[in-house]
Design a protein around this motif. Sequence first.
Motif, mmCIF file in Angstrom:
data_model
loop_
_atom_site.group_PDB
_atom_site.id
_atom_site.type_symbol
_atom_site.label_atom_id
_atom_site.label_comp_id
_atom_site.label_asym_id
_atom_site.label_seq_id
_atom_site.Cartn_x
_atom_site.Cartn_y
_atom_site.Cartn_z
ATOM 1 N N GLU A 46 0.778 -1.236 0.343
ATOM 2 C CA GLU A 46 0.334 -0.023 0.177
ATOM 3 C C GLU A 46 1.185 1.518 0.005
ATOM 4 O O GLU A 46 0.626 2.350 -0.625
ATOM 5 C CB GLU A 46 -1.011 -0.414 1.387
ATOM 6 C CG GLU A 46 -2.192 1.248 1.248
ATOM 7 C CD GLU A 46 -2.570 1.086 2.462
ATOM 8 O OE1 GLU A 46 -3.337 2.446 2.113
ATOM 9 O OE2 GLU A 46 -3.000 -0.219 2.621
ATOM 10 N N ILE A 47 2.127 1.452 0.798
ATOM 11 C CA ILE A 47 2.748 2.340 1.001
ATOM 12 C C ILE A 47 4.046 2.481 -0.409
ATOM 13 O O ILE A 47 3.764 3.638 -0.591
ATOM 14 C CB ILE A 47 3.788 2.740 1.962
ATOM 15 C CG1 ILE A 47 2.615 2.507 3.296
ATOM 16 C CG2 ILE A 47 4.672 3.291 2.230
ATOM 17 C CD1 ILE A 47 4.080 2.177 4.140
ATOM 18 N N GLU B 194 2.141 1.653 -3.405
ATOM 19 C CA GLU B 194 2.023 2.835 -4.386
ATOM 20 C C GLU B 194 1.353 3.624 -3.467
ATOM 21 O O GLU B 194 0.826 5.029 -4.794
ATOM 22 C CB GLU B 194 -0.110 1.839 -4.415
ATOM 23 C CG GLU B 194 0.627 0.338 -5.034
ATOM 24 C CD GLU B 194 -0.311 -0.423 -4.267
ATOM 25 O OE1 GLU B 194 -1.988 -0.495 -4.699
ATOM 26 O OE2 GLU B 194 -0.565 -1.506 -5.238
ATOM 27 N N LYS B 195 1.040 4.456 -2.293
ATOM 28 C CA LYS B 195 1.263 5.909 -2.392
ATOM 29 C C LYS B 195 2.981 6.701 -2.971
ATOM 30 O O LYS B 195 2.498 7.344 -3.235
ATOM 31 C CB LYS B 195 0.552 5.838 -0.425
ATOM 32 C CG LYS B 195 0.027 5.288 -0.582
ATOM 33 C CD LYS B 195 -0.531 5.482 1.307
ATOM 34 C CE LYS B 195 -2.130 5.023 1.530
ATOM 35 N NZ LYS B 195 -1.848 5.357 3.047
ATOM 36 N N LEU B 196 3.513 5.544 -2.871
ATOM 37 C CA LEU B 196 5.044 6.876 -3.454
ATOM 38 C C LEU B 196 5.296 6.832 -4.639
ATOM 39 O O LEU B 196 5.032 8.209 -4.855
ATOM 40 C CB LEU B 196 6.162 5.310 -2.556
ATOM 41 C CG LEU B 196 7.439 6.382 -3.335
ATOM 42 C CD1 LEU B 196 7.597 7.547 -2.545
ATOM 43 C CD2 LEU B 196 8.495 5.522 -3.136
ATOM 44 N N ALA C 93 2.600 7.107 -6.734
ATOM 45 C CA ALA C 93 1.408 7.890 -7.382
ATOM 46 C C ALA C 93 2.147 9.925 -7.076
ATOM 47 O O ALA C 93 0.755 10.475 -7.275
ATOM 48 C CB ALA C 93 0.133 7.596 -6.491
ATOM 49 N N LEU C 94 2.912 9.989 -5.448
ATOM 50 C CA LEU C 94 3.333 10.926 -5.910
ATOM 51 C C LEU C 94 3.857 11.903 -6.801
ATOM 52 O O LEU C 94 4.565 11.287 -7.870
ATOM 53 C CB LEU C 94 3.884 10.930 -5.002
ATOM 54 C CG LEU C 94 3.709 10.893 -3.112
ATOM 55 C CD1 LEU C 94 5.314 11.274 -2.102
ATOM 56 C CD2 LEU C 94 3.185 11.740 -2.295
ATOM 57 N N VAL D 111 8.300 7.338 5.564
ATOM 58 C CA VAL D 111 7.482 5.777 5.862
ATOM 59 C C VAL D 111 7.346 5.576 7.259
ATOM 60 O O VAL D 111 8.415 5.511 8.077
ATOM 61 C CB VAL D 111 7.833 4.547 4.385
ATOM 62 C CG1 VAL D 111 7.365 5.542 2.825
ATOM 63 C CG2 VAL D 111 8.951 4.430 4.415
ATOM 64 N N LEU E 67 3.568 8.992 4.656
ATOM 65 C CA LEU E 67 3.006 7.601 3.783
ATOM 66 C C LEU E 67 3.461 6.316 4.727
ATOM 67 O O LEU E 67 3.957 6.164 5.395
ATOM 68 C CB LEU E 67 3.663 7.151 2.142
ATOM 69 C CG LEU E 67 4.111 8.238 1.545
ATOM 70 C CD1 LEU E 67 4.728 7.942 0.396
ATOM 71 C CD2 LEU E 67 2.674 8.675 1.168
ATOM 72 N N TYR E 68 2.178 6.406 5.228
ATOM 73 C CA TYR E 68 1.556 4.668 5.797
ATOM 74 C C TYR E 68 0.249 4.084 5.533
ATOM 75 O O TYR E 68 -0.621 4.843 4.991
ATOM 76 C CB TYR E 68 1.360 5.514 7.602
ATOM 77 C CG TYR E 68 0.504 6.934 7.522
ATOM 78 C CD1 TYR E 68 -0.866 5.924 7.932
ATOM 79 C CD2 TYR E 68 0.603 7.543 7.606
ATOM 80 C CE1 TYR E 68 -1.817 7.308 8.095
ATOM 81 C CE2 TYR E 68 -0.580 8.565 7.414
ATOM 82 C CZ TYR E 68 -1.493 8.791 8.153
ATOM 83 O OH TYR E 68 -2.336 9.804 7.936
ATOM 84 N N ASN E 69 0.560 2.768 6.489
ATOM 85 C CA ASN E 69 -0.822 2.393 5.279
ATOM 86 C C ASN E 69 -2.408 2.027 6.295
ATOM 87 O O ASN E 69 -2.160 3.183 7.107
ATOM 88 C CB ASN E 69 -0.321 0.206 5.955
ATOM 89 C CG ASN E 69 -0.221 0.443 6.885
ATOM 90 O OD1 ASN E 69 0.691 1.081 8.133
ATOM 91 N ND2 ASN E 69 -0.791 -0.488 7.662
ATOM 92 N N SER E 70 -3.490 2.152 5.543
ATOM 93 C CA SER E 70 -4.608 2.606 5.985
ATOM 94 C C SER E 70 -5.304 1.786 7.395
ATOM 95 O O SER E 70 -6.370 1.781 8.012
ATOM 96 C CB SER E 70 -5.709 2.619 5.280
ATOM 97 O OG SER E 70 -5.411 1.221 4.366
#
Length: 187
Positions: free
Chosen positions: A32-33, A35-37, A39-40, A159, A182-185
Amino acid sequence: MTISESKKALRKGILAKRRNLSEAYQKQAAQEIYEKLRALEVYKEASVLCLYVPIQKEVDLFQYIPEFRADGKQIYLPRVNGNTMDFYAYNEQTALVEGAYHILEPDSMVQLEPEKTGGTCLIVMPGAVFTRSCDRIGYGGGYYDRYLAAHPDCHTAAVGYAIQIVDSIMTEETDIKPEVVLYNSKQ
């Protein structure tokens, strides 16, 4: 209690929780992290990506190096020498050797000079404790703070796991905030 003592106590408690994370949780969180990275916007612009070799259940983005390379990123990893930390080029042929604090470091002579890359440099930072407003407590050595003070043009993303996020922390003048945490949900 001083700021230093407060940070030390908070770090100890959060790291104890992190030690108890299951492998399945860690794997899902890292995905998840990652994928967030990616997307930045700053990630998309970056030509240089500075990662770290994970220890003690830190978020493992190291496993995604092939994907980062496929995105055209040059990879650099930290190496500590005394009181300083610098980043050195890493690829699949680069040996990793035990360095300071028993952390694997790249056996490379190609040191990153962020000001000379001609592109955007993104540093992915580990840590012990974070806030949603981007405060960060590392492990107490100040290596990232000193590096970022010397290279203010580098971009940063810290992260961690959701369990490492707290409402507030006491900070010191020398603490440099990452631009994003950035962290997981899933707690």
